[in-house]
Each structure stands twice: as C-alpha cells, then as structure tokens.
Scaffold this active site. Sequence first.
Site, PDB file in Angstrom:
ATOM      1  N   CYS A   2       0.814  -1.220   0.000  1.00  0.00           N
ATOM      2  CA  CYS A   2       0.000   0.000   0.000  1.00  0.00           C
ATOM      3  C   CYS A   2       0.849   1.272   0.000  1.00  0.00           C
ATOM      4  O   CYS A   2       1.868   1.349   0.669  1.00  0.00           O
ATOM      5  CB  CYS A   2      -0.886   0.039   1.229  1.00  0.00           C
ATOM      6  SG  CYS A   2      -1.924  -1.403   1.418  1.00  0.00           S
ATOM      7  N   ARG A  27       4.806   0.556  -5.940  1.00  0.00           N
ATOM      8  CA  ARG A  27       4.787  -0.258  -4.725  1.00  0.00           C
ATOM      9  C   ARG A  27       3.865  -1.467  -4.878  1.00  0.00           C
ATOM     10  O   ARG A  27       3.969  -2.413  -4.108  1.00  0.00           O
ATOM     11  CB  ARG A  27       4.310   0.589  -3.538  1.00  0.00           C
ATOM     12  CG  ARG A  27       5.256   1.723  -3.179  1.00  0.00           C
ATOM     13  CD  ARG A  27       4.691   2.571  -2.063  1.00  0.00           C
ATOM     14  NE  ARG A  27       4.621   1.857  -0.812  1.00  0.00           N
ATOM     15  CZ  ARG A  27       5.598   1.789   0.084  1.00  0.00           C
ATOM     16  NH1 ARG A  27       6.723   2.419  -0.132  1.00  0.00           N
ATOM     17  NH2 ARG A  27       5.441   1.107   1.203  1.00  0.00           N
ATOM     18  N   TRP A  77      -3.058  -2.733  -1.531  1.00  0.00           N
ATOM     19  CA  TRP A  77      -2.683  -4.092  -1.941  1.00  0.00           C
ATOM     20  C   TRP A  77      -3.417  -5.001  -0.977  1.00  0.00           C
ATOM     21  O   TRP A  77      -3.105  -5.053   0.214  1.00  0.00           O
ATOM     22  CB  TRP A  77      -1.169  -4.242  -1.847  1.00  0.00           C
ATOM     23  CG  TRP A  77      -0.629  -5.480  -2.495  1.00  0.00           C
ATOM     24  CD1 TRP A  77      -0.348  -5.665  -3.821  1.00  0.00           C
ATOM     25  CD2 TRP A  77      -0.272  -6.705  -1.844  1.00  0.00           C
ATOM     26  NE1 TRP A  77       0.150  -6.933  -4.019  1.00  0.00           N
ATOM     27  CE2 TRP A  77       0.210  -7.593  -2.839  1.00  0.00           C
ATOM     28  CE3 TRP A  77      -0.316  -7.136  -0.525  1.00  0.00           C
ATOM     29  CZ2 TRP A  77       0.640  -8.870  -2.547  1.00  0.00           C
ATOM     30  CZ3 TRP A  77       0.119  -8.419  -0.238  1.00  0.00           C
ATOM     31  CH2 TRP A  77       0.588  -9.273  -1.252  1.00  0.00           C
ATOM     32  N   ASN A 103      -1.944   1.115   5.881  1.00  0.00           N
ATOM     33  CA  ASN A 103      -1.053   0.104   5.317  1.00  0.00           C
ATOM     34  C   ASN A 103      -0.687  -0.846   6.447  1.00  0.00           C
ATOM     35  O   ASN A 103      -0.335  -0.390   7.534  1.00  0.00           O
ATOM     36  CB  ASN A 103       0.205   0.780   4.756  1.00  0.00           C
ATOM     37  CG  ASN A 103       1.259  -0.224   4.302  1.00  0.00           C
ATOM     38  OD1 ASN A 103       0.954  -1.394   4.034  1.00  0.00           O
ATOM     39  ND2 ASN A 103       2.496   0.231   4.215  1.00  0.00           N
ATOM     40  N   GLY A 104      -0.761  -2.150   6.215  1.00  0.00           N
ATOM     41  CA  GLY A 104      -0.387  -3.115   7.255  1.00  0.00           C
ATOM     42  C   GLY A 104      -1.558  -3.999   7.614  1.00  0.00           C
ATOM     43  O   GLY A 104      -2.506  -4.152   6.846  1.00  0.00           O
ATOM     44  N   GLU A 489      17.854 -16.549 -10.508  1.00  0.00           N
ATOM     45  CA  GLU A 489      17.415 -15.160 -10.699  1.00  0.00           C
ATOM     46  C   GLU A 489      16.816 -14.966 -12.092  1.00  0.00           C
ATOM     47  O   GLU A 489      15.799 -14.287 -12.253  1.00  0.00           O
ATOM     48  CB  GLU A 489      18.610 -14.217 -10.464  1.00  0.00           C
ATOM     49  CG  GLU A 489      18.346 -12.747 -10.714  1.00  0.00           C
ATOM     50  CD  GLU A 489      17.301 -12.132  -9.779  1.00  0.00           C
ATOM     51  OE1 GLU A 489      16.861 -12.802  -8.826  1.00  0.00           O
ATOM     52  OE2 GLU A 489      16.923 -10.974 -10.034  1.00  0.00           O
ATOM     53  N   LYS A 493      12.978 -13.708 -12.825  1.00  0.00           N
ATOM     54  CA  LYS A 493      12.650 -12.545 -13.663  1.00  0.00           C
ATOM     55  C   LYS A 493      11.609 -12.939 -14.711  1.00  0.00           C
ATOM     56  O   LYS A 493      10.660 -12.203 -14.952  1.00  0.00           O
ATOM     57  CB  LYS A 493      13.896 -11.991 -14.366  1.00  0.00           C
ATOM     58  CG  LYS A 493      14.902 -11.310 -13.497  1.00  0.00           C
ATOM     59  CD  LYS A 493      14.564  -9.877 -13.104  1.00  0.00           C
ATOM     60  CE  LYS A 493      13.896  -9.790 -11.783  1.00  0.00           C
ATOM     61  NZ  LYS A 493      14.658  -9.921 -10.588  1.00  0.00           N
ATOM     62  N   GLU A 496       8.106 -13.520 -13.003  1.00  0.00           N
ATOM     63  CA  GLU A 496       7.382 -12.358 -12.486  1.00  0.00           C
ATOM     64  C   GLU A 496       7.004 -11.363 -13.575  1.00  0.00           C
ATOM     65  O   GLU A 496       6.005 -10.677 -13.466  1.00  0.00           O
ATOM     66  CB  GLU A 496       8.126 -11.685 -11.330  1.00  0.00           C
ATOM     67  CG  GLU A 496       9.423 -11.031 -11.671  1.00  0.00           C
ATOM     68  CD  GLU A 496      10.089 -10.403 -10.450  1.00  0.00           C
ATOM     69  OE1 GLU A 496       9.417 -10.070  -9.465  1.00  0.00           O
ATOM     70  OE2 GLU A 496      11.323 -10.227 -10.495  1.00  0.00           O
ATOM     71  N   HIS A 512      19.278 -35.940 -11.671  1.00  0.00           N
ATOM     72  CA  HIS A 512      18.547 -36.458 -10.510  1.00  0.00           C
ATOM     73  C   HIS A 512      17.048 -36.193 -10.606  1.00  0.00           C
ATOM     74  O   HIS A 512      16.335 -36.329  -9.618  1.00  0.00           O
ATOM     75  CB  HIS A 512      19.115 -35.847  -9.215  1.00  0.00           C
ATOM     76  CG  HIS A 512      20.559 -36.182  -9.004  1.00  0.00           C
ATOM     77  ND1 HIS A 512      20.994 -37.451  -8.706  1.00  0.00           N
ATOM     78  CD2 HIS A 512      21.678 -35.424  -9.107  1.00  0.00           C
ATOM     79  CE1 HIS A 512      22.312 -37.462  -8.606  1.00  0.00           C
ATOM     80  NE2 HIS A 512      22.748 -36.238  -8.849  1.00  0.00           N
ATOM     81  N   LYS A 615       6.119  -3.992  -4.766  1.00  0.00           N
ATOM     82  CA  LYS A 615       7.547  -3.686  -4.667  1.00  0.00           C
ATOM     83  C   LYS A 615       8.052  -3.918  -3.256  1.00  0.00           C
ATOM     84  O   LYS A 615       9.107  -4.501  -3.049  1.00  0.00           O
ATOM     85  CB  LYS A 615       7.791  -2.234  -5.085  1.00  0.00           C
ATOM     86  CG  LYS A 615       9.255  -1.826  -5.075  1.00  0.00           C
ATOM     87  CD  LYS A 615      10.028  -2.539  -6.160  1.00  0.00           C
ATOM     88  CE  LYS A 615      11.507  -2.171  -6.164  1.00  0.00           C
ATOM     89  NZ  LYS A 615      12.291  -3.133  -6.967  1.00  0.00           N
TER      90      LYS A 615
HETATM   91  O1  M6R Z   1      13.002  -5.130  -0.810  1.00  0.00           O
HETATM   92  P1  M6R Z   1      13.544  -6.519  -0.717  1.00  0.00           P
HETATM   93  O2  M6R Z   1      14.893  -6.664  -1.335  1.00  0.00           O
HETATM   94  O3  M6R Z   1      13.543  -7.056   0.684  1.00  0.00           O
HETATM   95  O4  M6R Z   1      12.545  -7.403  -1.552  1.00  0.00           O
HETATM   96  C1  M6R Z   1      12.690  -8.789  -1.612  1.00  0.00           C
HETATM   97  C2  M6R Z   1      11.825  -9.388  -2.700  1.00  0.00           C
HETATM   98  O5  M6R Z   1      10.472  -9.096  -2.461  1.00  0.00           O
HETATM   99  C3  M6R Z   1      12.219  -8.858  -4.089  1.00  0.00           C
HETATM  100  O6  M6R Z   1      13.566  -9.101  -4.387  1.00  0.00           O
HETATM  101  C4  M6R Z   1      11.334  -9.522  -5.162  1.00  0.00           C
HETATM  102  O7  M6R Z   1      11.629 -10.877  -5.252  1.00  0.00           O
HETATM  103  C5  M6R Z   1      11.508  -8.834  -6.506  1.00  0.00           C
HETATM  104  N1  M6R Z   1      10.231  -8.630  -7.119  1.00  0.00           N
HETATM  105  C6  M6R Z   1      12.321  -9.620  -7.451  1.00  0.00           C
HETATM  106  O8  M6R Z   1      12.432  -8.998  -8.685  1.00  0.00           O
END
Ligand code: M6R
Length: 620
Positions: A2, A27, A77, A103-104, A489, A493, A496, A512, A615
């Site tokens: 949020c 965010r 959110w 937020n929260g 990684e 990417k 997501e 395996h 985010k």
């Molecule tokens: O702000 P942070 O680095 O703690 O966030 C961790 C993850 O939420 C963040 O890296 C997330 O996986 C990204 N969307 C990856 O691209």
Amino acid sequence: MCGIVGYVGYRDALGVVVDALRRMEYRGYDSAGVAILDGAGSISVERRAGRLANLEAELAEAGTAFAGTTGMGHTRWATHGAPTDRNAHPHRDTTGKVAVVHNGIIENFVPLRRELEDAGVELSSDTDTEVTVHLVSRAYESGPTAGDFVGSALTVLRRLEGAFTLVFTHADHPGTIVAARRSTPLVVGVGKNEMFIASDVTAFIEHTREAVELGQDQAVVITADGYTVTDFHGGADVPTRPFTIDWDLAAAEKGGHDYFMLKEIEEQPVGVADTLIGHFAGGRIVLDEQRLADQELREFDKVFVVACGSSYHAGLLAKYAIEHWTRLPVEVELASEFRYRDPVLDRSTLVVAISQSGETADTLEAVRHAKEQKARVLAICNTNGAQIPRESDAVLYTRTGPEIGVASTKAFLAQITANYLVGLALAQARGTKYPDEVAREFGELEAMPRLVERVLASAENVRAIARQFAHERTVLFLGRHVGYPVALEGALKLKELAYMHAEGFAAGELKHGPIALIEDGLPVIVVMPSPKGRAVLHSKLLSNIREIQARGARTIVIAEEGDDTVRPFADHLIEIPVAPTLYQPLLSTVPLQIFAAEVAQARGYDIDKPRNLAKSVTVE
Ligand code: M6R
C-alpha cells in the site's frame, strides 16, 4: 505494498494526492482512493478497484466536489477483503466525518470488530482497517477525548496490535492530519506552508527534499505550518531523524525509457560503481557505516544471510565469496523460513540481512529474531533509514538510487557488490587475505562497471533472441557454482515479468530428476562458467548441454567471449566479457534481465507493475 499520502497546505490537495499516488504505483496495488476535506465540515471520498486510471475517471466526472487544500490518498494491496470498490480505502465512520487510510494489518481487528458490532455499529467493508475509523469516531463523540481529534486517534492507536501506518482526517478539523506508524513506513515531507506524509519520499519529492523519518510507535500531527511527533501517549520526547533527500525527481522518473525497469537496467554500471565509492582507502576496505569493529569481525564463527526473492539470490552469491575468502561457514536462508526453524544463533553469529526496500516484513522479522538470539545483524539495504537498517546493529547501503520497477535489477547487482565488500572486510579483519590480495580484489571489482556497460551494449542481440522465445510455455535455466544463483534469478525474472513457467536448476542436479522435463524444442538457458577460471565445471556443463541437446532442447548459452568450445552446443549464443569467476554474476545476470523484459513486452505486459506483485512486501 500500500502507498499512503497526506497533504495539508495551500495547493489543490486532489492534484497533489493523485500525483503522489501515481509516483507510488510501483509499490504494487489493486485499488486506489482519495479523501479531500472541503474546509466547511465535509469530506469527499472516491475509491475504485483496479488501476489509478479508474479512480481518475471517476474523479473527472465529480467536477468541483473535490476542491480543498487538505487531503489524503491510498493505493491498496489487498490483505483482508477482496480488491473491490467497497474494500478500497479511504474508509469513513457512520457520520461520514472521520476518514482513514491504512497500510499493514490490524491483528486484533476481530475482537475490535465484535466490540463495534455489539455497540450497534454497522461496518461496510470486509477490511481490518475499518474498525479504526469507527473507534476514533466513538472516542471523539464521548468519553475523556470527546471533541479532541488528536487525543481520540492516540487513544485508538494504543489499542491496536499488528503492523500499521494509519492516517486519519476529521471533517471538523480541516488543516490537520493525524498519522502514525508501527513497523510499516511513514515519512514526513517538510515544505514551506505545506506538509506531507507518505509511505515513501517519491510521493512528495516534487515539492520538497526535506524529510523526517519517524520511529517505531510514533504519531505525527501535520498542519500547513509544521509537524509535531509524539509517542502513542502524546509524549513529545521521541527521537526522529530529519534528512535531506539526496536524489531528485528525475531519478524517480523514466528518463526517456518506456519503463522504469529498462532505465534501471541501464543504470547498473553506475549503481555498482557508486556502491564501491569510498570503500577502499589507505590500502584497506573501509565500511564506515558498518559500525562493526575489526575485533568483532574476527570473533564471528558463523554467518547467516537472510533475504527474500532476488535479494535471497544475491545472498546465495555472498556464500561463495565469504566462504572462499574467509573460511567462515555461511548459511543462506529464505527470511520467511528462518525464524520458524529455530536456527542456532548466538553472540558470535553474524546475520547479514539483504533488502532493497528495507521494509520486507519477512526479512524484518528474521532480523528481530536474530537480535533476540543475541546475534549481530548487518543490513545491506538500498533505502536510507528504512526499518531493517534501523533495527540492525550495522548497515552497508547499496547506492543505486530508487528502484521503481517491481522487478529487482540494479538493486540486485548493487547487493552482490555490497556482499563482496562485506566478504573482503571480513577477510581483511581476520587475516585470511593479505592486504595486497584485498587491494587486488577491490581493483577487479572497480573494473566491473565498465564490463557491465559492455554487456548492455550488446543488448539488441539478447532482445532478438528473446523475441523468438516470447510465446513458449516453459523455459529452464541451468548453472553451476555462481552460475546457479544466476539461473535462479533469471527464472524469477521470467516468472514475475512474463508470467511464464520458468525454473532454475543447478546443472549437476539435472540427472537427478529435472532432465525428465526436457522434450523436443524446450528452451534451456545455460550460464557457462569461465573455461579458464573453472575449467572442470566448464567441461561438466558442456556435458550437461550435450545431454539436454540429445533430448531435443534448444539452448541459449551465456558464455565468456572467446569460449569457442561452447559454440557447437549453443543454438543461440550470448557473449559476456571475461571476468574473475566470483564477479561473473554481475555480467551474466544482465542478459537474463533483458531477456525477461523483452519476452514480457512481446507478450504485452507492463514490466514495471507485474500482476499480483508489490515492490515492498510489508506483510508476512
Ligand atoms: O526489498 P527486498 O529486497 O527485501 O525485496 C525482496 C523481494 O520481495 C524482491 O527481491 C522480489 O523478489 C523482486 N520482485 C524480485 O524482482
């Protein structure tokens, strides 16, 4: 997660608030709303599920109803209650005079809701948030805080459990906003004859660069003339941290790119270079903000790295460097799992918490758990003054500027760089590397930004390859040694951004089980180690490629320039410059970011705001 903004001043509050919400879209959110006080005893509220554009369309039809110089806004959110119009914020009490955004999570909302329902209050949403506005309203109507808006809000804040940033307005108190925070972010923006509160500074950087960071369990009252910070009992003797924002609006805007993510990929050489600046002086690694003495660095007998998502993948890379350079055992843990499995921690454990945002709830809770167990915590963070660095014993900031795109790119490379600095600082203090070796490593690191630039210069080759694979159902990623976290990684990417099934594997694990997935035409991206730096692994990975090609896989191979042995096995080749093995991920990750972005764009997706993602993930 949020986004919250509040404004009191002389401008048209609606314009300020909507602009701020737009800046905080990154965010992550699924509905949005605003409340504007007209100064004559009423509040106008509009809220809509979906994109901010939906809300703006409604506001355009409302005409002058939203005129006023005090207002607040929210991007939600969803946690409690579906992302619908009725659950969107702001929420109002039954008189329509009091409004709240949140937020929260209010963890004790069930008994509070029951208390309100028993008293005959009809709630109109499924949210945990709504209870707070009715409670403030009732405290204002009667009892010891009757007629006292600020006192009523504080009374309610003292009753709440959980994590929250809350902002209250009262129609009979135009020109005053009451806000508070516990474990979720809230900053004050200090303007001239105007004041702001927001989840992050991007909301108000257009208007002021002077800000105040609030501490845990603090409330703030803003008016056009100033602000007052107290604890939840109204006590004013509380620590706050005024600061000047050291980046400007341009840094938070797209700089000519279609998407923030593309701009942030381009910014990676600078982010790596800036993260290194000032950290080698007088022949030594210097980590001023680290606040850990050499004596302490010598006494650690174990390191844990805790993080989530991409930051976790950066943490996996820390293990290779720190163990290699220091011979200290390093365990890398998903922050969300860490505290639930009773890890063995004590005073001689160093916990490195990696978080771009510094707000991630899972990582924050891992930090808290580590501190309870007396471990020392070092945060690697990209956000000055965020909660995780605040609660850690020490901090090393990555200096890559605001990362707006939801997918982590430049922060990931900066985190890897910061990990190496921590590893070198440990090696230096513990004497496991001679000073000239440390100096040489730092020199190699300083050369990396130029090499990242060279990878970026050949981006079009990657994009052309990506377009050919844009409509596949599955892509697999393989790597060994430091190439393994890079494979993870790359797969993250693609998941997501392109909503495509993608999995990363350690190539040695193929036989395996995962090799059963290989079928005719399946795209497999392979991150090759250096043929010189890791000759054994290189030849093993060549064998793995042969195995999957024999079963029909189409290979996209990321390999060092001059690695001719790999050419016959690469259906598509992406070359990266030669670099020391440990630093190769700073190069090999970049094509995978570009690949995922291009595939997602070819599929018509918004790469800055992938669906369902936020985010900053401020809930567990
Ligand atoms: O702000 P942070 O680095 O703690 O966030 C961790 C993850 O939420 C963040 O890296 C997330 O996986 C990204 N969307 C990856 O691209």
